[in-house]
Structure formats: structure tokens, C-alpha cells
Design a protein around this motif. Structure first.
Motif, mmCIF file in Angstrom:
data_model
loop_
_atom_site.group_PDB
_atom_site.id
_atom_site.type_symbol
_atom_site.label_atom_id
_atom_site.label_comp_id
_atom_site.label_asym_id
_atom_site.label_seq_id
_atom_site.Cartn_x
_atom_site.Cartn_y
_atom_site.Cartn_z
ATOM 1 N N ALA A 217 2.981 1.965 -2.988
ATOM 2 C CA ALA A 217 3.742 2.119 -4.310
ATOM 3 C C ALA A 217 3.581 0.751 -5.127
ATOM 4 C CB ALA A 217 5.124 2.439 -4.098
ATOM 5 N N THR A 218 3.670 0.804 -6.604
ATOM 6 C CA THR A 218 3.499 -0.407 -7.123
ATOM 7 C C THR A 218 5.164 -0.856 -7.581
ATOM 8 O OG1 THR A 218 3.608 0.600 -9.371
ATOM 9 C CG2 THR A 218 1.455 0.411 -8.465
ATOM 10 N N PRO A 219 5.415 -1.959 -8.258
ATOM 11 C CA PRO A 219 6.811 -2.437 -8.389
ATOM 12 C C PRO A 219 7.428 -1.244 -9.490
ATOM 13 C CG PRO A 219 5.565 -4.425 -8.317
ATOM 14 C CD PRO A 219 4.640 -3.174 -8.242
ATOM 15 N N ASP A 220 6.604 -0.648 -10.138
ATOM 16 C CA ASP A 220 6.975 0.326 -11.205
ATOM 17 C C ASP A 220 7.039 1.761 -10.734
ATOM 18 O OD1 ASP A 220 7.151 -1.696 -13.068
ATOM 19 O OD2 ASP A 220 5.133 -1.651 -13.748
ATOM 20 N N SER A 221 6.931 2.079 -9.390
ATOM 21 C CA SER A 221 7.001 3.310 -8.663
ATOM 22 C C SER A 221 5.546 4.408 -9.250
ATOM 23 C CB SER A 221 8.310 4.134 -9.193
ATOM 24 O OG SER A 221 9.467 3.548 -8.706
ATOM 25 N N GLU A 222 4.677 3.454 -9.423
ATOM 26 C CA GLU A 222 3.421 4.260 -9.531
ATOM 27 C C GLU A 222 2.976 4.161 -8.302
ATOM 28 O OE1 GLU A 222 1.679 3.564 -14.102
ATOM 29 O OE2 GLU A 222 1.378 1.869 -12.418
ATOM 30 N N VAL A 223 2.031 5.236 -8.107
ATOM 31 C CA VAL A 223 1.411 5.449 -6.480
ATOM 32 C C VAL A 223 -0.351 5.047 -6.737
ATOM 33 C CG1 VAL A 223 1.038 6.889 -4.620
ATOM 34 C CG2 VAL A 223 3.075 6.735 -5.885
ATOM 35 N N ILE A 224 -0.823 4.142 -5.773
ATOM 36 C CA ILE A 224 -2.180 4.106 -5.735
ATOM 37 C C ILE A 224 -2.633 4.835 -4.448
ATOM 38 C CG2 ILE A 224 -3.928 2.248 -5.350
ATOM 39 C CD1 ILE A 224 -2.369 2.163 -8.096
ATOM 40 N N LEU A 225 -3.615 5.559 -4.606
ATOM 41 C CA LEU A 225 -3.861 6.558 -3.304
ATOM 42 C C LEU A 225 -5.490 6.471 -3.455
ATOM 43 C CD1 LEU A 225 -4.502 9.992 -3.996
ATOM 44 C CD2 LEU A 225 -2.229 9.296 -5.048
ATOM 45 N N THR A 226 -5.981 6.457 -2.151
ATOM 46 C CA THR A 226 -7.503 6.505 -2.015
ATOM 47 C C THR A 226 -7.701 8.253 -1.593
ATOM 48 O OG1 THR A 226 -7.060 6.398 0.506
ATOM 49 C CG2 THR A 226 -7.517 4.295 -0.981
ATOM 50 N N ASP A 227 -8.938 8.701 -2.062
ATOM 51 C CA ASP A 227 -9.488 9.912 -1.734
ATOM 52 C C ASP A 227 -10.598 9.604 -0.881
ATOM 53 O OD1 ASP A 227 -10.833 12.449 -1.786
ATOM 54 O OD2 ASP A 227 -9.792 13.187 -3.193
ATOM 55 N N ALA A 228 -10.656 10.071 0.485
ATOM 56 C CA ALA A 228 -11.466 9.303 1.602
ATOM 57 C C ALA A 228 -12.902 10.206 1.240
ATOM 58 C CB ALA A 228 -11.078 9.676 2.966
ATOM 59 N N GLU A 229 -12.849 11.580 0.759
ATOM 60 C CA GLU A 229 -14.140 12.487 0.558
ATOM 61 C C GLU A 229 -14.615 12.126 -0.660
ATOM 62 O OE1 GLU A 229 -13.982 16.470 1.686
ATOM 63 O OE2 GLU A 229 -13.459 16.397 3.700
ATOM 64 N N ALA A 230 -13.606 12.254 -1.687
ATOM 65 C CA ALA A 230 -14.325 11.712 -3.178
ATOM 66 C C ALA A 230 -14.970 10.260 -3.160
ATOM 67 C CB ALA A 230 -13.364 12.022 -4.107
ATOM 68 N N GLY A 231 -14.333 9.399 -2.400
ATOM 69 C CA GLY A 231 -14.670 7.914 -2.296
ATOM 70 C C GLY A 231 -14.284 7.380 -3.677
ATOM 71 N N ALA A 232 -12.740 7.592 -3.994
ATOM 72 C CA ALA A 232 -12.542 7.403 -5.149
ATOM 73 C C ALA A 232 -10.689 6.775 -5.002
ATOM 74 C CB ALA A 232 -12.397 8.412 -6.002
ATOM 75 N N LEU A 233 -10.422 6.012 -6.040
ATOM 76 C CA LEU A 233 -9.063 5.403 -6.113
ATOM 77 C C LEU A 233 -8.270 5.992 -7.273
ATOM 78 C CD1 LEU A 233 -7.729 3.293 -4.324
ATOM 79 C CD2 LEU A 233 -8.118 1.598 -6.028
ATOM 80 N N TYR A 234 -6.966 6.529 -7.038
ATOM 81 C CA TYR A 234 -6.229 7.211 -8.130
ATOM 82 C C TYR A 234 -4.911 6.221 -8.461
ATOM 83 C CZ TYR A 234 -9.213 11.216 -7.888
ATOM 84 O OH TYR A 234 -10.340 12.083 -7.865
ATOM 85 N N ARG A 235 -4.524 6.440 -9.503
ATOM 86 C CA ARG A 235 -3.247 5.909 -10.093
ATOM 87 C C ARG A 235 -2.364 6.950 -10.204
ATOM 88 N NH1 ARG A 235 -1.480 0.754 -11.574
ATOM 89 N NH2 ARG A 235 -3.869 0.208 -11.859
ATOM 90 N N LEU A 236 -1.382 7.404 -9.720
ATOM 91 C CA LEU A 236 -0.518 8.680 -9.944
ATOM 92 C C LEU A 236 0.860 7.788 -10.544
ATOM 93 C CD1 LEU A 236 -0.051 11.613 -7.617
ATOM 94 C CD2 LEU A 236 1.993 10.452 -8.828
#
Length: 387
Positions: A217-236
């Protein structure tokens, strides 16, 4: 045989038939609800011809064959060791060669140990609430999320194993947002689920993910997450209080099986652990990538490159930033926690914890900069503070 050699042999063998675990067939390690591990062949034999009920041969707790699950930490350890079948102590670099630092050299000491057999079952992720000091742990128990208070007491358990909307089928990682919500990646239905600290489900995001794995989690309560199969990084981005998803944006692609991820609370830099595979025995490796807040790549190093600099092979399983912005990883090869330096000086080599760990898979820092290590080898949380 030395005590550590005996422990290593026992870790890789079923304690009923004394056959070595393997990735497939009857030797695949299966975890019982009580926390003990048997091979699939022994689970089936103890369950009888109809494979209904069985008793754990160690604690006599009854369960059904359907309640057993793959023991992921052992399967990952077998993957690291490879088909050559090295013993655990030799493969994990316990020879005491150059670079081995004692507890005093790192300047941190063990302050508190939580969990253990029966309390936590194959834990996979740990996160700290910076405001309250509570720790959230994802594990394979009947209730998947275990919340500990700052003093080590169990405050709450939630996330039932089941099919309901707010149940957690197979937790892979956990984080805590600055507004006090527990967010979990669920590999069972490829979703991201958020709860308050009382265990009430507030949000579930199921669309668009292949295999969500690590998150922070970021200080602003956003969530950074990985997707192991898609090979991607997301910001939620979400309003967790009202349970509304605002945005889920892919911020990086073309990664190779990304799992662990961490966000610097000061600079916004992001570090990701990729899990690489190659042909041949003992070929699994990891790569640590560091991005700045604008997602520009500022540094990377794989296991081979790190081995040219450091005294032993490093296989990173978890990553975190400390208060000063240093990148810190858990390493199952040396059973240690290692500081790799700040992004601008990456990589350096500074062992923080080099004794007393068995299979470290999770890592986080508390608000007071205490280091929290999740050790799946003995199903515990170990909290280290400056000495």
C-alpha cells in the motif's frame, strides 16, 4: 551428522514414510489443517480406500483428504534446490564462509516471536498497520487472515475458507492501507479482496487479473500489486470505506512472473521481484527491479549478477523498504535478510539477519522501523529491533 543437517534432511522428507518429497505423484507434499505435512501417498493411505477421514499421525487431529492442500513453501524449496537434490544446509549456504555475519554484526536482535505450529499454517504474507502497530498475516488456516496486536496477542481471525463472496480461498499476500483496511490477493479465484480490521468484507475485485500475487500500500491507501501470470504491475485505487473501486490501472507490463513488491513510503519508488526460469537443474533464479515514482527503471540485478558481487547465491522471496528507503530482501538460499541499499546505490550487501531463520517468505517494517520477518519454515513471525 550435525543438528542442522538432520533438520535439513527432515524438512525434505515425509516423516511417515521417510521418502523424499517431490513435485508430482505420491511424493507431493500436502499440508494438513493442523499444520503438519505429509506426502500425498501417506495422506491417501491414512484416509483408507474411500479416502474420507484421516487422523494426523502426530497430533491426532481428524480431517478429510479434501481439506489438505499443497505445501507451497516446500514445493518452492524443492524448485530452488532442483533435481540434483542437494541437502538443505549445503544449498542454503550454511557453511559459514565469507560474508556470513552474526547477529551482532547486523545491529538487530530478535525481540518477539509469534505464531508457530497450529497457530499459523504455511503463512504466505505479512503486513503492518503503521497507525496501530497491528500485524496482519495471510496463511492456510481455516480462517485465512490472522491479526496480532503490538504485544503479540491474537486480536482477530477472519476470511473463511469457502465459496462465499468474502471467503478467501488461497491467500498469497496481504497489505494494510493507511486508512486501516486489510487487502488480500486470493489465488483461488484470482481476485483482490479488502476487509476492515473486524473482518467485514468491503470490496472484492475479480475482473482483469490472471494471478494476482504480491501487493503493498502507498501512503495514500492506493494498492500496488503484481500479476504473476500476466507479467504486469497494477495500481488499484478505491474508496475502501464505501467499498467502491475507482480505478485499476496497469502501470508496468512485460515482467517475468513478478511476485513480491514494495513501495517506498517516502519517495514512491517501487521494487519488484521477478522469478526467472531456465533450462537445466538448479536454474531457478530471481531478479530485483527498482522503478522510481514515475515508473522509470532505475536499477535491476538478477541472481547471477548478485552472485558476482555477493558471497553466495541469492534467491529473493520478499522485499520491503525501510524507513530510510533501503531495499531489503529475504533470501532463502542463505536463510537471511539482506539490505541491498538505496535505489541510487543499488546493489550493496549488508546482512541484517543471518541466523535463526528457516524459510523466510514475508517481510515488512513497522512504524518504529522494527523489522518483521515471516518464516514459513517454522510457521512464525519474528520481530527484530535495533540492538
Amino acid at each position: 551428522m550435525a543438528a542442522e543437517d538432520e533438520a535439513g534432511v527432515g524438512l525434505l522428507e515425509c516423516r511417515v514414510c521417510f521418502e523424499r518429497y517431490g513435485h508430482g505423484g505420491q511424493r507431493r507434499p500436502r499440508n494438513l489443517p493442523c499444520g503438519h505435512v505429509l506426502c500425498r501417498g501417506c495422506v491417501e493411505a491414512l484416509g483408507g480406500p474411500e479416502r474420507r477421514r484421516l487422523e494426523c499421525p502426530f497430533c491426532r487431529r481428524a480431517c478429510s483428504s479434501a481439506e489438505t492442500t499443497d505445501c507451497l513453501p516446500l514445493l518452492q524449496l524443492l524448485e530452488v534446490l532442483g533435481p540434483a537434490g542437494h541437502s538443505v544446509p549445503s544449498a542454503l549456504g550454511r557453511s559459514g564462509g565469507r560474508g556470513a555475519a552474526g547477529p551482532g554484526a547486523a545491529g538487530v536482535g530478535l525481540r518477539l516471536s509469534l505464531g508457530g505450529w497450529g497457530s499459523l499454517v504455511n503463512p504466505t504474507g505479512v503486513a503492518a498497520c503503521r497507525r496501530s502497530g497491528r500485524l496482519a498475516v495471510a496463511h492456510d488456516g481455516k480462517k485465512r487472515i490472522h491479526v496480532f496486536g503490538p504485544g503479540g496477542s491474537c486480536l482477530q481471525q477472519f476470511g473463511e475458507r469457502g465459496e462465499a463472496g468474502n471467503d478467501v480461498k488461497y491467500p498469497l499476500d496481504v497489505t494494510v492501507t493507511s486508512d486501516g483496511h486489510v487487502v488480500v490477493t486470493d489465488g483461488g479465484d484470482c481476485s483482490v479482496k479488502a476487509f476492515d480490521f473486524e473482518g467485514r468484507g468491503v470490496l472484492a475485485v475479480r475482473e482483469g487479473f490472471c494471478l494476482p500475487w504480491g501487493l503493498d500500500a502507498t501512503p495514500d491507501s492506493e494498492v500496488i500489486l503484481t500479476d504473476a501470470e500476466a507479467g504486469a504491475l497494477y495500481r488499484l485505487t478505491a474508496d475502501f470505506k464505501t467499498g467502491k473501486l475507482k480505478k485499476c490501472q496497469m502501470i508496468q507490463s512485460r515482467l517475468i512472473s513478478p511476485r513480491g513488491v514494495a513501495v517506498s513510503q517516502t519517495s514512491g519508488a517501487i521494487v519488484v521481484i521477478e522469478h526467472l526460469k531456465a533450462q537445466g537443474p538448479n536454474s531457478s533464479s530471481t531478479r530485483v527491479k527498482i522503478f522510481n515514482a514515475e515508473m522509470d527503471l532505475v536499477g535491476q540485478m538478477d541472481s547471477f549478477g548478485l552472485n558476482l558481487i555477493f558471497p553466495s547465491k541469492i534467491y529473493a522471496t520478499a522485499v520491503a523498504f525501510d524507513k530510510e528507503g533501503h531495499v531489503v530482501v529475504t533470501d532463502i538460499c542463505s536463510q537471511a535478510v539482506i539490505c541491498l541499499g538505496k535505489p541510487e546505490e543499488f546493489p550493496i550487501f549488508n546482512p541484517l539477519v543471518s541466523h535463526g531463520l528457516y524459510y523466510p517468505v514475508g517481510l515488512t517494517y513497522m512504524a518504529n522501523n522494527s523489522l518483521v520477518v515471516l518464516d514459513s519454515g517454522d510457521h512464525s513471525i519474528k520481530i527484530f529491533s535495533s540492538t
